[in-house]
Design a protein around this motif. Structure first.
Motif, short mmCIF file in Angstrom:
data_model
loop_
_atom_site.label_atom_id
_atom_site.label_comp_id
_atom_site.label_asym_id
_atom_site.label_seq_id
_atom_site.Cartn_x
_atom_site.Cartn_y
_atom_site.Cartn_z
N VAL A 83 0.87 -1.18 0.00
CA VAL A 83 0.00 0.00 0.00
C VAL A 83 0.90 1.23 0.00
CG1 VAL A 83 -1.75 1.31 1.27
CG2 VAL A 83 -1.84 -1.20 1.25
N ILE A 84 0.84 2.01 -1.07
CA ILE A 84 1.73 3.17 -1.22
C ILE A 84 0.95 4.44 -0.89
CG2 ILE A 84 3.18 4.47 -2.81
CD1 ILE A 84 3.37 1.85 -4.49
N ALA A 85 1.35 5.10 0.20
CA ALA A 85 0.72 6.36 0.58
C ALA A 85 1.72 7.51 0.55
CB ALA A 85 0.11 6.23 1.97
N THR A 86 2.95 7.23 0.15
CA THR A 86 3.98 8.27 0.04
C THR A 86 3.70 9.15 -1.17
OG1 THR A 86 5.63 6.86 1.10
CG2 THR A 86 6.45 8.65 -0.28
N THR A 87 3.84 10.47 -1.00
CA THR A 87 3.58 11.40 -2.09
C THR A 87 4.90 11.97 -2.61
OG1 THR A 87 3.28 13.24 -0.53
CG2 THR A 87 1.31 12.00 -1.18
N GLY A 88 4.81 12.73 -3.69
CA GLY A 88 5.99 13.35 -4.27
C GLY A 88 6.87 12.39 -5.05
N LEU A 89 6.30 11.28 -5.52
CA LEU A 89 7.09 10.29 -6.24
C LEU A 89 7.50 10.81 -7.62
CD1 LEU A 89 5.10 7.04 -5.36
CD2 LEU A 89 7.09 8.01 -4.20
N SER A 90 8.65 10.34 -8.09
CA SER A 90 9.17 10.77 -9.39
C SER A 90 8.52 9.99 -10.52
CB SER A 90 10.69 10.55 -9.43
OG SER A 90 10.97 9.15 -9.43
N GLU A 91 8.77 10.44 -11.73
CA GLU A 91 8.26 9.72 -12.90
C GLU A 91 8.83 8.32 -12.96
OE1 GLU A 91 5.90 10.61 -15.04
OE2 GLU A 91 5.60 12.43 -13.86
N ALA A 92 10.10 8.17 -12.56
CA ALA A 92 10.73 6.85 -12.53
C ALA A 92 10.04 5.95 -11.52
CB ALA A 92 12.22 6.98 -12.22
N ASP A 93 9.68 6.52 -10.36
CA ASP A 93 8.95 5.75 -9.34
C ASP A 93 7.60 5.28 -9.88
OD1 ASP A 93 10.97 6.18 -7.45
OD2 ASP A 93 10.02 8.01 -6.69
N LEU A 94 6.88 6.18 -10.53
CA LEU A 94 5.56 5.84 -11.06
C LEU A 94 5.67 4.77 -12.15
CD1 LEU A 94 4.01 9.43 -11.22
CD2 LEU A 94 3.68 7.69 -9.47
N ALA A 95 6.71 4.86 -12.96
CA ALA A 95 6.92 3.84 -13.99
C ALA A 95 7.21 2.50 -13.35
CB ALA A 95 8.07 4.26 -14.91
N ALA A 228 -5.51 3.44 5.38
CA ALA A 228 -4.36 2.60 5.00
C ALA A 228 -4.56 1.17 5.48
CB ALA A 228 -3.07 3.17 5.58
N VAL A 229 -5.09 1.01 6.67
CA VAL A 229 -5.32 -0.34 7.20
C VAL A 229 -6.42 -1.04 6.41
CG1 VAL A 229 -6.03 -1.67 9.23
CG2 VAL A 229 -4.47 0.27 9.49
#
Length: 251
Positions: A83-95, A228-229
């Motif tokens: 479960v991903i709740a972290t924000t501000g991810l990069s384009e590489a992360d999203l890919a 999240a739970v």
């Protein structure tokens, strides 16, 4: 019992999640991941996931975007639902998320609040009736420690609006200058940062002589921890793929 690896365990959300998970008879934290290997918690906390040998059913990631590649790489290599709740991810992360979801269950959402996701669904359904004659603006407010702007939730709401429109709108992030007149095809998104605001979002439909406003206010971080739970419980046992909070709302 669902065994959870909690990423970002030393942060404010990590502390709240520990309380919510402990209060749920069907869930428990068996390990944590953080920049520092803490020894003050009732479960092991690793800064090097190669040392983690606990049996894990699902990962909840509420950490810093810089830590995301490590936790996602661990989840992917072990095929552990995350479960991903972290924000501000990069384009590489999203890919990487898109590719990883072909191999194991990945839950990614901009906001874990049940209310926000119900509002997003409602906006998609209602905006067609307001497309003509109304200007649409979004205002989001968060605490002064938040790094990314606009919030992922503001973008989630903007995307939900565009999904319901016949003519898609262009996003404008704030305004400044002596020639900043609003265009008809514009959707304004504005970010406010201050104090300890957990999260406020307003969608404003401004027409001729009438204003419609849709608001959501999170009064504490518990809203997101509880979501999240719920997401973690939903994700365990799912087939490989991308999942989000809208699926939990409709489940």
């Amino acid at each position: 019992m669902i065994n959870i690896l909690l990423s970002g365990v030393s942060g404010a959300m990590g502390a709240t999640l520990q309380q919510i998970i402990a209060a749920n008879p069907d869930t428990q934290v068996v390990a944590g991941f953080d920049q520092q290997a803490l020894t003050t918690l009732p479960f092991p906390v690793y800064n090097d996931l190669t040392k983690c040998n606990e049996a894990i059913d699902v990962i909840i990631d509420f950490s810093h975007f810089a830590a995301f590649p490590a936790i996602f790489g661990f989840a992917r290599s072990h095929k552990i639902p995350i479960v991903i709740a972290t924000t501000g991810l990069s384009e590489a992360d999203l890919a990487a998320i898109d590719e990883g979801a072909k191999e194991f269950p990945v839950f990614k959402t901009a906001n874990l609040s049940l209310g926000i996701n119900l509002i997003a669904k409602m906006l998609t359904e209602m905006v067609a009736k307001l497309e003509q004659g109304f200007d649409i603006e979004i205002i989001e407010k968060h605490h002064n420690k938040k790094l990314d702007a606009p919030s992922g939730t503001a973008l989630l709401l903007a995307d939900a609006i565009n999904d319901g429109l016949a003519t898609k709108k262009d996003y404008t992030y704030g305004r400044y200058g002596r020639d900043a007149k609003r265009s008809d095809n514009e959707l304004g998104i504005h970010a406010i940062r201050g104090g300890t605001i957990p999260g406020e979002h307003s969608v404003i439909f401004a027409g001729n002589d009438e204003i419609i406003e849709v608001n959501h206010i999170a009064l504490s971080k518990k809203v997101f921890a509880e979501g999240a739970v719920k997401a973690a419980q939903f994700l365990v046992g799912q087939a490989p793929g991308r999942y989000d909070m809208a699926m939990v709302v409709n489940d």
